[in-house]
Every structure is written in C-alpha cells, then in structure tokens.
Write a protein that holds these residues in place. Structure first.
Motif, PDB file in Angstrom:
ATOM      1  N   HIS A 147       0.839  -1.199   0.000  1.00 38.03           N
ATOM      2  CA  HIS A 147       0.000   0.000   0.000  1.00 38.03           C
ATOM      3  C   HIS A 147       0.879   1.256   0.000  1.00 38.03           C
ATOM      4  CE1 HIS A 147      -3.506   2.447   0.623  1.00 38.03           C
ATOM      5  NE2 HIS A 147      -3.008   2.947   1.742  1.00 38.03           N
ATOM      6  N   PHE A 148       1.940   1.245   0.795  1.00 36.84           N
ATOM      7  CA  PHE A 148       2.869   2.369   0.840  1.00 36.84           C
ATOM      8  C   PHE A 148       3.472   2.625  -0.538  1.00 36.84           C
ATOM      9  CE2 PHE A 148       7.450   3.443   1.272  1.00 36.84           C
ATOM     10  CZ  PHE A 148       7.298   4.772   1.618  1.00 36.84           C
ATOM     11  N   ILE A 149       3.926   1.578  -1.203  1.00 36.66           N
ATOM     12  CA  ILE A 149       4.530   1.717  -2.538  1.00 36.66           C
ATOM     13  C   ILE A 149       3.517   2.277  -3.528  1.00 36.66           C
ATOM     14  CG2 ILE A 149       5.475   0.431  -4.506  1.00 36.66           C
ATOM     15  CD1 ILE A 149       6.797  -1.431  -2.395  1.00 36.66           C
ATOM     16  N   SER A 150       2.283   1.789  -3.478  1.00 38.85           N
ATOM     17  CA  SER A 150       1.284   2.284  -4.430  1.00 38.85           C
ATOM     18  C   SER A 150       0.940   3.750  -4.162  1.00 38.85           C
ATOM     19  CB  SER A 150       0.031   1.407  -4.426  1.00 38.85           C
ATOM     20  OG  SER A 150      -0.746   1.628  -3.284  1.00 38.85           O
ATOM     21  N   LEU A 151       0.874   4.155  -2.893  1.00 39.96           N
ATOM     22  CA  LEU A 151       0.625   5.570  -2.579  1.00 39.96           C
ATOM     23  C   LEU A 151       1.771   6.450  -3.055  1.00 39.96           C
ATOM     24  CD1 LEU A 151      -0.784   5.324   1.064  1.00 39.96           C
ATOM     25  CD2 LEU A 151      -2.050   6.031  -0.977  1.00 39.96           C
ATOM     26  N   LEU A 152       3.009   5.992  -2.826  1.00 38.21           N
ATOM     27  CA  LEU A 152       4.177   6.761  -3.250  1.00 38.21           C
ATOM     28  C   LEU A 152       4.220   6.867  -4.775  1.00 38.21           C
ATOM     29  CD1 LEU A 152       6.505   8.000  -1.488  1.00 38.21           C
ATOM     30  CD2 LEU A 152       7.928   6.204  -2.419  1.00 38.21           C
ATOM     31  N   ARG A 153       3.897   5.780  -5.455  1.00 37.77           N
ATOM     32  CA  ARG A 153       3.877   5.793  -6.921  1.00 37.77           C
ATOM     33  C   ARG A 153       2.801   6.734  -7.438  1.00 37.77           C
ATOM     34  NH1 ARG A 153       2.849   0.308  -9.167  1.00 37.77           N
ATOM     35  NH2 ARG A 153       4.786  -0.076  -8.090  1.00 37.77           N
ATOM     36  N   ARG A 154       1.652   6.727  -6.795  1.00 37.50           N
ATOM     37  CA  ARG A 154       0.568   7.620  -7.212  1.00 37.50           C
ATOM     38  C   ARG A 154       0.969   9.083  -7.009  1.00 37.50           C
ATOM     39  NH1 ARG A 154      -4.318   6.445  -3.919  1.00 37.50           N
ATOM     40  NH2 ARG A 154      -3.986   4.385  -4.765  1.00 37.50           N
ATOM     41  N   ARG A 155       1.659   9.372  -5.928  1.00 38.00           N
ATOM     42  CA  ARG A 155       2.044  10.754  -5.612  1.00 38.00           C
ATOM     43  C   ARG A 155       3.227  11.246  -6.444  1.00 38.00           C
ATOM     44  NH1 ARG A 155       2.376  13.941  -0.420  1.00 38.00           N
ATOM     45  NH2 ARG A 155       3.229  15.879  -1.177  1.00 38.00           N
ATOM     46  N   GLY A 164       4.909   9.218  -8.992  1.00 37.15           N
ATOM     47  CA  GLY A 164       5.052   8.573 -10.291  1.00 37.15           C
ATOM     48  C   GLY A 164       6.130   7.500 -10.347  1.00 37.15           C
ATOM     49  N   MET A 165       6.702   7.150  -9.182  1.00 44.85           N
ATOM     50  CA  MET A 165       7.764   6.149  -9.125  1.00 44.85           C
ATOM     51  C   MET A 165       7.705   5.395  -7.802  1.00 44.85           C
ATOM     52  SD  MET A 165      11.067   8.155 -10.597  1.00 44.85           S
ATOM     53  CE  MET A 165      10.601   9.855 -10.362  1.00 44.85           C
ATOM     54  N   THR A 166       8.289   4.207  -7.807  1.00 45.82           N
ATOM     55  CA  THR A 166       8.423   3.433  -6.577  1.00 45.82           C
ATOM     56  C   THR A 166       9.571   4.000  -5.754  1.00 45.82           C
ATOM     57  OG1 THR A 166       9.986   1.866  -7.525  1.00 45.82           O
ATOM     58  CG2 THR A 166       7.628   1.343  -7.770  1.00 45.82           C
ATOM     59  N   PRO A 167       9.701   3.602  -4.494  1.00 47.37           N
ATOM     60  CA  PRO A 167      10.818   4.101  -3.684  1.00 47.37           C
ATOM     61  C   PRO A 167      12.184   3.817  -4.305  1.00 47.37           C
ATOM     62  CG  PRO A 167       9.222   3.032  -2.267  1.00 47.37           C
ATOM     63  CD  PRO A 167       8.784   2.796  -3.683  1.00 47.37           C
ATOM     64  N   SER A 168      12.376   2.619  -4.836  1.00 41.42           N
ATOM     65  CA  SER A 168      13.683   2.295  -5.432  1.00 41.42           C
ATOM     66  C   SER A 168      13.934   3.119  -6.693  1.00 41.42           C
ATOM     67  CB  SER A 168      13.801   0.798  -5.720  1.00 41.42           C
ATOM     68  OG  SER A 168      12.774   0.375  -6.580  1.00 41.42           O
ATOM     69  N   GLN A 169      12.902   3.365  -7.475  1.00 40.07           N
ATOM     70  CA  GLN A 169      13.059   4.206  -8.666  1.00 40.07           C
ATOM     71  C   GLN A 169      13.381   5.643  -8.279  1.00 40.07           C
ATOM     72  OE1 GLN A 169       9.203   3.439 -10.358  1.00 40.07           O
ATOM     73  NE2 GLN A 169       9.993   1.934 -11.819  1.00 40.07           N
ATOM     74  N   LEU A 170      12.717   6.146  -7.233  1.00 33.48           N
ATOM     75  CA  LEU A 170      13.010   7.496  -6.750  1.00 33.48           C
ATOM     76  C   LEU A 170      14.453   7.595  -6.275  1.00 33.48           C
ATOM     77  CD1 LEU A 170       9.836   8.504  -4.720  1.00 33.48           C
ATOM     78  CD2 LEU A 170      10.815   9.756  -6.625  1.00 33.48           C
ATOM     79  N   ALA A 171      14.900   6.597  -5.539  1.00 33.75           N
ATOM     80  CA  ALA A 171      16.263   6.617  -5.013  1.00 33.75           C
ATOM     81  C   ALA A 171      17.278   6.644  -6.153  1.00 33.75           C
ATOM     82  CB  ALA A 171      16.503   5.402  -4.122  1.00 33.75           C
ATOM     83  N   LYS A 172      17.054   5.843  -7.176  1.00 35.46           N
ATOM     84  CA  LYS A 172      17.987   5.801  -8.312  1.00 35.46           C
ATOM     85  C   LYS A 172      17.973   7.111  -9.089  1.00 35.46           C
ATOM     86  CE  LYS A 172      17.782   0.838  -9.002  1.00 35.46           C
ATOM     87  NZ  LYS A 172      17.194  -0.241  -9.780  1.00 35.46           N
ATOM     88  N   ARG A 173      16.804   7.680  -9.237  1.00 33.01           N
ATOM     89  CA  ARG A 173      16.669   8.883 -10.061  1.00 33.01           C
ATOM     90  C   ARG A 173      17.073  10.154  -9.321  1.00 33.01           C
ATOM     91  NH1 ARG A 173      11.453  11.801 -12.335  1.00 33.01           N
ATOM     92  NH2 ARG A 173      12.486  13.170 -13.770  1.00 33.01           N
ATOM     93  N   GLU A 174      16.672  10.281  -8.068  1.00 28.88           N
ATOM     94  CA  GLU A 174      16.811  11.538  -7.350  1.00 28.88           C
ATOM     95  C   GLU A 174      18.087  11.651  -6.521  1.00 28.88           C
ATOM     96  OE1 GLU A 174      14.682  14.034  -7.724  1.00 28.88           O
ATOM     97  OE2 GLU A 174      13.325  12.909  -8.988  1.00 28.88           O
TER      98      GLU A 174
END
Length: 142
Positions: A111-119, A121-131
């Motif tokens: 649920h946390f991952i889906s909320l973060l993706r909705r907010r 546009g990426m999963t936590p691991s994708q955000l970490a790699k990108r940002e």
C-alpha cells in the motif's frame, strides 16, 4: 549518513515532526494534545479514533477541528505528510522499502509503494535511483 537501524530512522522522522510542531506555537493544553496526536499519527499506523482519544475529543470534534486547522481531513493530511517525509528520507539515505514503510508509519509495504507511486510517479527504489546523487566512478575513466 547511512541508517542502519530503526532508531536512527525514527530520529530523522522526529526532526521532520519537530519542524512542523515548532512552526506552530503551543498555547493551550488542547494544542499540546493535538500536536502529540499528530506526532503519534506520523510515526505509527493509526486510525482517527486513536488520534481523537489522544486529544480527549470525540471523533467528530477532532475531525472538525483538524479540518479547520489544515483545510483537509486528518487521514489525507497524515498520508500526504508521511509521503513527504518518506520522499525526503529516500533522497538522503539508503534505506530499504520495508524499513521505510515502518519508519513512516505505514503498516503495509504494498500500500505504501502504491501511494508513493501515485504521488511521485515512481516506486521508492526508482526514486532513489533517479533523485539521489550517484557517486562518481573515476576508475571507469582510466
């Protein structure tokens, strides 16, 4: 700085919470209870009934006062703020999604991952790699 245990991650969340609470002057016992409920709600999976009980208020009174103060429902505000805290932790620290879920007060990683993706546009691991800034690999150039 790397986070190795939950207590270190809790410290980071506490800093964020104190920033919110310090921006508002605590003038009455009701305000103190309200801030304590918000702090508890940010670091734990809770229902609105629990937050209202911390404030010694009925659920309807708590929701009404919360909406006056923040212009949104308690649930929506807590989820939004928890996601903002999670985003900031992802940017600055190498932490697993499971640990991040617990630290930010969510009970279900999916649920946390889906909320973060909705907010964001990426999963936590994708955000970490990108940002997050990546270390330079000078050996590759030689």
């Amino acid at each position: 700085m790397e986070i190795c245990d939950r207590s270190g991650a809790r410290f980071i969340v506490r800093i964020e919470i104190e920033r919110v609470i310090e921006s508002e002057r605590v003038l009455t016992r009701d305000e103190e209870r309200f801030n304590r409920a918000i702090e508890y709600g940010l670091t734990n999976p809770v229902c609105i009934d629990e937050l209202a009980a911390i404030c010694c208020q009925s659920v309807s009174t708590f929701k009404r006062r919360f909406r006056v103060r923040y212009s949104m429902s308690p649930h929506r505000w807590l989820v939004n703020y928890k996601l903002e805290i999670a985003y900031n932790i992802i940017l600055e620290h190498d932490i697993s999604t499971m640990e991040l879920t617990k630290v930010c007060g969510f009970s279900n990683p999916s649920h946390f991952i889906s909320l973060l993706r909705r907010r964001y546009g990426m999963t936590p691991s994708q955000l970490a790699k990108r940002e997050r800034p990546q270390p330079c690999d000078n050996d590759a150039e030689e």
